[in-house]
Write a protein that holds these residues in place. Sequence first.
Motif, PDB file in Angstrom:
ATOM      1  N   MET A   1       0.841  -1.182   0.000  1.00  0.00           N
ATOM      2  CA  MET A   1       0.000   0.000   0.000  1.00  0.00           C
ATOM      3  C   MET A   1       0.886   1.245   0.000  1.00  0.00           C
ATOM      4  O   MET A   1       1.831   1.352   0.764  1.00  0.00           O
ATOM      5  CB  MET A   1      -0.890  -0.023   1.240  1.00  0.00           C
ATOM      6  N   SER A   2       0.611   2.201  -0.876  1.00  0.00           N
ATOM      7  CA  SER A   2       1.421   3.412  -0.948  1.00  0.00           C
ATOM      8  C   SER A   2       0.957   4.414   0.107  1.00  0.00           C
ATOM      9  O   SER A   2      -0.208   4.477   0.456  1.00  0.00           O
ATOM     10  CB  SER A   2       1.343   4.016  -2.342  1.00  0.00           C
ATOM     11  N   GLU A   3       1.897   5.182   0.588  1.00  0.00           N
ATOM     12  CA  GLU A   3       1.596   6.196   1.590  1.00  0.00           C
ATOM     13  C   GLU A   3       1.092   7.459   0.904  1.00  0.00           C
ATOM     14  O   GLU A   3       1.582   7.842  -0.149  1.00  0.00           O
ATOM     15  CB  GLU A   3       2.854   6.517   2.410  1.00  0.00           C
ATOM     16  N   LEU A   4       0.115   8.114   1.502  1.00  0.00           N
ATOM     17  CA  LEU A   4      -0.407   9.371   0.987  1.00  0.00           C
ATOM     18  C   LEU A   4       0.313  10.532   1.651  1.00  0.00           C
ATOM     19  O   LEU A   4       0.458  10.555   2.873  1.00  0.00           O
ATOM     20  CB  LEU A   4      -1.898   9.500   1.283  1.00  0.00           C
ATOM     21  N   GLN A   5       0.733  11.488   0.862  1.00  0.00           N
ATOM     22  CA  GLN A   5       1.364  12.698   1.384  1.00  0.00           C
ATOM     23  C   GLN A   5       0.270  13.746   1.587  1.00  0.00           C
ATOM     24  O   GLN A   5      -0.643  13.864   0.774  1.00  0.00           O
ATOM     25  CB  GLN A   5       2.415  13.208   0.394  1.00  0.00           C
ATOM     26  N   CYS A   6       0.355  14.506   2.655  1.00  0.00           N
ATOM     27  CA  CYS A   6      -0.608  15.563   2.934  1.00  0.00           C
ATOM     28  C   CYS A   6      -0.567  16.594   1.806  1.00  0.00           C
ATOM     29  O   CYS A   6       0.507  16.958   1.323  1.00  0.00           O
ATOM     30  CB  CYS A   6      -0.289  16.224   4.273  1.00  0.00           C
ATOM     31  N   GLY A   7      -1.736  17.086   1.404  1.00  0.00           N
ATOM     32  CA  GLY A   7      -1.846  18.051   0.317  1.00  0.00           C
ATOM     33  C   GLY A   7      -1.579  19.490   0.720  1.00  0.00           C
ATOM     34  O   GLY A   7      -1.588  20.384  -0.118  1.00  0.00           O
ATOM     35  N   CYS A   8      -1.315  19.744   1.983  1.00  0.00           N
ATOM     36  CA  CYS A   8      -1.040  21.106   2.457  1.00  0.00           C
ATOM     37  C   CYS A   8       0.354  21.551   1.998  1.00  0.00           C
ATOM     38  O   CYS A   8       1.321  20.815   2.176  1.00  0.00           O
ATOM     39  CB  CYS A   8      -1.117  21.133   3.974  1.00  0.00           C
ATOM     40  N   PRO A   9       0.463  22.732   1.393  1.00  0.00           N
ATOM     41  CA  PRO A   9       1.782  23.209   0.966  1.00  0.00           C
ATOM     42  C   PRO A   9       2.752  23.287   2.148  1.00  0.00           C
ATOM     43  O   PRO A   9       2.425  23.839   3.187  1.00  0.00           O
ATOM     44  CB  PRO A   9       1.504  24.606   0.425  1.00  0.00           C
ATOM     45  N   GLY A  10       3.902  22.700   1.984  1.00  0.00           N
ATOM     46  CA  GLY A  10       4.924  22.738   3.026  1.00  0.00           C
ATOM     47  C   GLY A  10       4.816  21.635   4.058  1.00  0.00           C
ATOM     48  O   GLY A  10       5.698  21.476   4.891  1.00  0.00           O
ATOM     49  N   CYS A  11       3.734  20.857   4.039  1.00  0.00           N
ATOM     50  CA  CYS A  11       3.556  19.792   5.021  1.00  0.00           C
ATOM     51  C   CYS A  11       4.277  18.535   4.547  1.00  0.00           C
ATOM     52  O   CYS A  11       4.188  18.158   3.382  1.00  0.00           O
ATOM     53  CB  CYS A  11       2.067  19.483   5.211  1.00  0.00           C
ATOM     54  N   HIS A  12       4.997  17.892   5.447  1.00  0.00           N
ATOM     55  CA  HIS A  12       5.707  16.661   5.091  1.00  0.00           C
ATOM     56  C   HIS A  12       5.117  15.435   5.800  1.00  0.00           C
ATOM     57  O   HIS A  12       5.731  14.401   5.852  1.00  0.00           O
ATOM     58  CB  HIS A  12       7.210  16.805   5.374  1.00  0.00           C
ATOM     59  N   CYS A  13       3.895  15.583   6.296  1.00  0.00           N
ATOM     60  CA  CYS A  13       3.232  14.482   6.994  1.00  0.00           C
ATOM     61  C   CYS A  13       2.639  13.480   6.011  1.00  0.00           C
ATOM     62  O   CYS A  13       2.217  13.843   4.921  1.00  0.00           O
ATOM     63  CB  CYS A  13       2.098  15.016   7.867  1.00  0.00           C
TER      64      CYS A  13
END
Length: 82
Positions: A1-13
């Motif tokens: 399963m691939s991890e989803l990156q947060c769509g907030c600019p600058g967020c690395h969560c």
Amino acid sequence: MSELQCGCPGCHCEVDPERVFNHVGEAYCSQACAEQHPNGEPCPAADCHCEQSGKVGERDITNNQLDEALEETFPASDPISP
């Protein structure tokens, strides 16, 4: 399963699939990120400070404000044009 990156600019969560916040087709790690930190709310990750990102600060309006404005421009009571 691939991890989803947060769509907030600058967020690395990474987005927890069990606790995902969706807004306009993008996944976010928190409600604050989904709303682009309208009042400077911090990211819930202690080591992330995306609320201080210049990309977020450049916006004069939040996604929620855009949604509300759009809804107000299309009332259901508008007459049908001839």
